[in-house]
Design an enzyme around this catalytic site. Structure first.
Site, PDB file in Angstrom:
ATOM      1  N   CYS A 274       0.810  -1.238   0.000  1.00 21.46           N
ATOM      2  CA  CYS A 274       0.000   0.000   0.000  1.00 21.46           C
ATOM      3  C   CYS A 274       0.833   1.272   0.000  1.00 21.46           C
ATOM      4  CB  CYS A 274      -0.942  -0.022   1.191  1.00 21.46           C
ATOM      5  SG  CYS A 274      -1.958  -1.493   1.244  1.00 21.46           S
TER       6      CYS A 274
HETATM    7  C1  UGA Z   1      -1.752   0.624   5.391  1.00 24.10           C
HETATM    8  C2  UGA Z   1      -2.630   1.561   6.229  1.00 24.10           C
HETATM    9  O1  UGA Z   1      -2.205   1.542   7.595  1.00 24.10           O
HETATM   10  C3  UGA Z   1      -4.109   1.190   6.139  1.00 24.10           C
HETATM   11  O2  UGA Z   1      -4.885   2.146   6.826  1.00 24.10           O
HETATM   12  C4  UGA Z   1      -4.507   1.162   4.662  1.00 24.10           C
HETATM   13  O3  UGA Z   1      -5.853   0.743   4.511  1.00 24.10           O
HETATM   14  C5  UGA Z   1      -3.619   0.172   3.924  1.00 24.10           C
HETATM   15  O4  UGA Z   1      -2.244   0.596   4.051  1.00 24.10           O
HETATM   16  C6  UGA Z   1      -4.031   0.172   2.476  1.00 24.10           C
HETATM   17  O5  UGA Z   1      -3.833   1.203   1.808  1.00 24.10           O
HETATM   18  O6  UGA Z   1      -4.673  -0.775   2.018  1.00 24.10           O
HETATM   19  P1  UGA Z   1      -0.680  -1.807   5.786  1.00 24.10           P
HETATM   20  O7  UGA Z   1       0.119  -1.527   4.574  1.00 24.10           O
HETATM   21  O8  UGA Z   1      -1.381  -3.102   5.902  1.00 24.10           O
HETATM   22  O9  UGA Z   1      -1.833  -0.676   5.981  1.00 24.10           O
HETATM   23  O10 UGA Z   1       0.305  -1.734   7.021  1.00 24.10           O
HETATM   24  P2  UGA Z   1       0.692  -0.711   8.179  1.00 24.10           P
HETATM   25  O11 UGA Z   1       0.400  -1.348   9.468  1.00 24.10           O
HETATM   26  O12 UGA Z   1       0.129   0.629   7.941  1.00 24.10           O
HETATM   27  O13 UGA Z   1       2.280  -0.671   8.002  1.00 24.10           O
HETATM   28  C7  UGA Z   1       2.879  -0.248   6.783  1.00 24.10           C
HETATM   29  C8  UGA Z   1       4.379  -0.226   6.924  1.00 24.10           C
HETATM   30  O14 UGA Z   1       4.793   0.836   7.781  1.00 24.10           O
HETATM   31  C9  UGA Z   1       5.005  -1.491   7.515  1.00 24.10           C
HETATM   32  O15 UGA Z   1       6.134  -1.847   6.761  1.00 24.10           O
HETATM   33  C10 UGA Z   1       5.404  -1.100   8.922  1.00 24.10           C
HETATM   34  O16 UGA Z   1       6.526  -1.809   9.395  1.00 24.10           O
HETATM   35  C11 UGA Z   1       5.751   0.374   8.721  1.00 24.10           C
HETATM   36  N1  UGA Z   1       5.636   1.175   9.961  1.00 24.10           N
HETATM   37  C12 UGA Z   1       4.415   1.361  10.551  1.00 24.10           C
HETATM   38  C13 UGA Z   1       6.760   1.770  10.503  1.00 24.10           C
HETATM   39  O17 UGA Z   1       7.889   1.636   9.966  1.00 24.10           O
HETATM   40  N2  UGA Z   1       6.633   2.538  11.641  1.00 24.10           N
HETATM   41  C14 UGA Z   1       5.436   2.725  12.246  1.00 24.10           C
HETATM   42  O18 UGA Z   1       5.381   3.442  13.274  1.00 24.10           O
HETATM   43  C15 UGA Z   1       4.299   2.129  11.691  1.00 24.10           C
END
Ligand code: UGA
Length: 469
Positions: A274
């Site tokens: 995403c």
């Molecule tokens: C993300 C969004 O959080 C959702 O709201 C959205 O619906 C989704 O994309 C989408 O567009 O379909 P997702 O990709 O499943 O969800 O995962 P996240 O939990 O948001 O994490 C994304 C990335 O950011 C991961 O690699 C995670 O490790 C990283 N991350 C997250 C960080 O490096 N630091 C943080 O504090 C949080």
């Protein structure tokens, strides 16, 4: 009140989680999946993707006859009142999104709407750039159905905010719902569905036009990505500032209600299907409308630099990486998924291989996916212990719970050189750095001599610096 009958085109993680979420509240849902093998698996309640709770919820939905998967779009549309489009919008080489699946789906749905006597609402759930529902989906639906949007059938855009690994939970407990509507009847029909589905737990609903709803999705993902790149920028400053730790800074910042604690975890940066795709698409869209989105471009650059930075840290410890055995703990783009799309592990492994390092990896569930990417160029371990055995350096890439439980002795006892680089900030720096060579994203190095130096600027004589020891 009779429940709406729902259909969903596309049984990927958004489509399937949505379908199961609705089925769990007693709605009849038909999902269209063109891959016959996947459709059969869903009908047998066999999960087609890894998602915690998916198996249990899928089994219940299938057992209660509330969820059915079919290859037949006509059956899907004619036996439902509302259809969600949740097909993929993959990236093209220039970062813009490929709308082929959306266009084909709209045309196929239109051709069936032609035969349908009753009102039908079409809802775009796929992530699409502003203007797509209005200027691409709507004209195709009208042309293929020979009907008028707004009177003969309805059209909405309802972006999805669920996270992989928490998809069912997020479907059932969203912070907000966004309804982009072509006309009031379309919006009212969708709002009535949500009122029925969520009952007393109905979250705030934002009703708006189609293009605004489309941009809300991109803006939300871009903002979350910005928070990550922001804290990683502060982390890089911390790394060059003795005794300063980005974790403490994020903790204090997060207590400010205007900032909030979420998405301030410094680390290797974001991956997945995403954020990287959506930032690229928003950049491409901005350029296409004549705006150069500098902030978005820098978010992406900061994110990609995190992987190179960790390889540099590795070289800082070992010098030349040629033939050095580097162990990676974690491959998936985040815990609770086996998804390696845009995973930071892929960038790190490629850079290590380019340095002629020997790479050995372990992940609780993503190893089969890694094998399809790296084949025999790296070694695959079946446990963290096997991965660490004889390694010259370990890089912690994904913060799985089982890695959080590792003690310094789990590394020192079996590695050739006890060197650990924590890419997700799960280990206690005090404890680990006292027992092995240790570095972490956003962690300032300790000063050579441990004493408290207070450096003050004398307010009366601003240029004079007073050192109090
Ligand atoms: C993300 C969004 O959080 C959702 O709201 C959205 O619906 C989704 O994309 C989408 O567009 O379909 P997702 O990709 O499943 O969800 O995962 P996240 O939990 O948001 O994490 C994304 C990335 O950011 C991961 O690699 C995670 O490790 C990283 N991350 C997250 C960080 O490096 N630091 C943080 O504090 C949080």
């Amino acid at each position: 009140m009779k429940k709406c009958r729902l259909s969903i085109v596309g049984a990927g993680y958004v489509g399937l989680s949505t379908a199961i979420g609705y089925a769990s509240k007693g709605f009849h849902v038909i999902a269209l999946e063109l891959d016959a093998q996947k459709a059969e698996m869903i009908n047998k309640a066999i999960p087609i993707l890894y998602e915690p709770w998916l198996q249990k919820s899928l089994q219940e939905a299938v057992k209660k006859n509330l969820l059915k998967c079919t290859l037949n779009l006509e059956e899907t549309i004619l036996n439902s009142d509302i259809t969600f489009i949740a097909v993929g919008t993959p990236s093209k080489p220039d970062g813009s999104i490929d709308l082929e699946q959306i266009k084909k789906t709209a045309c196929d749905i239109g051709a069936i709407l032609k035969k349908k006597k009753t009102y039908h609402l079409v809802v775009v759930k796929s992530t699409v750039i502003p203007g797509t529902t209005e200027n691409v989906v709507k004209p195709i639906l009208e042309e293929c159905s020979n009907k008028r949007c707004g009177t003969d059938f309805g059209l909405c855009m309802n972006p999805e905010f669920l996270r992989q690994g928490a998809a069912i939970h997020d479907t059932l407990n969203p912070d907000r719902i966004v309804i982009g509507e072509n006309d009031p009847k379309s919006g009212n029909t969708l709002e009535a569905l949500f009122a029925d589905f969520y009952g007393e737990k109905l979250p705030p609903i934002v009703r708006t036009n189609l293009a605004t709803a489309e941009l809300i999705k991109y803006a939300s993902n871009a903002f979350l990505a910005a928070k990550i790149s922001f804290i990683n920028t502060i982390g890089s400053i911390c790394e060059k500032t003795p005794s300063v730790d980005v974790k403490k800074i994020a903790e204090a910042m997060g207590l400010d209600k205007r900032i909030g604690p979420a998405f301030l975890n410094a680390g290797l940066g974001y991956g997945g299907s995403c954020f990287p795709k959506d930032i690229k698409a928003l950049i491409a869209y901005s350029h296409s409308v004549g705006y150069s989105p500098k902030l978005l471009e820098i978010i992406e650059k900061v994110n990609n630099d995190q992987a190179s930075k960790i390889v540099e840290t590795c070289k800082g410890f070992l010098g030349n990486l040629n033939s050095k055995r580097i162990a990676l703990l974690g491959l998936a783009f985040k815990p609770e998924t086996d998804d390696m799309r845009e995973a930071r592990s892929v960038l790190i492994i490629n850079q290590l291989l380019a340095e002629d390092a020997k790479v050995v990896v372990y992940d609780p569930i993503a190893v089969p996916n890694a094998k399809t990417i790296f084949k025999k160029t790296i070694e695959y371990a079946e446990s963290s212990a096997e991965c660490l055995k004889g390694a010259d350096c370990c890089i912690l890439v994904t913060e799985w719970d089982e890695f959080k439980k590792l003690e310094p002795e789990n590394f020192t006892a079996i590695m050739k050189q006890a060197i650990l680089i924590d890419g997700r900030r799960i280990y206690d720096p005090e404890e680990f750095s006292s027992k092995m060579k240790f570095a972490a994203i956003g962690l300032g190095q300790k000063p050579l001599e441990s004493h408290l130096d207070l450096v003050l600027i004398d307010p009366l004589h601003k240029n004079e610096i007073i050192n109090i020891i």
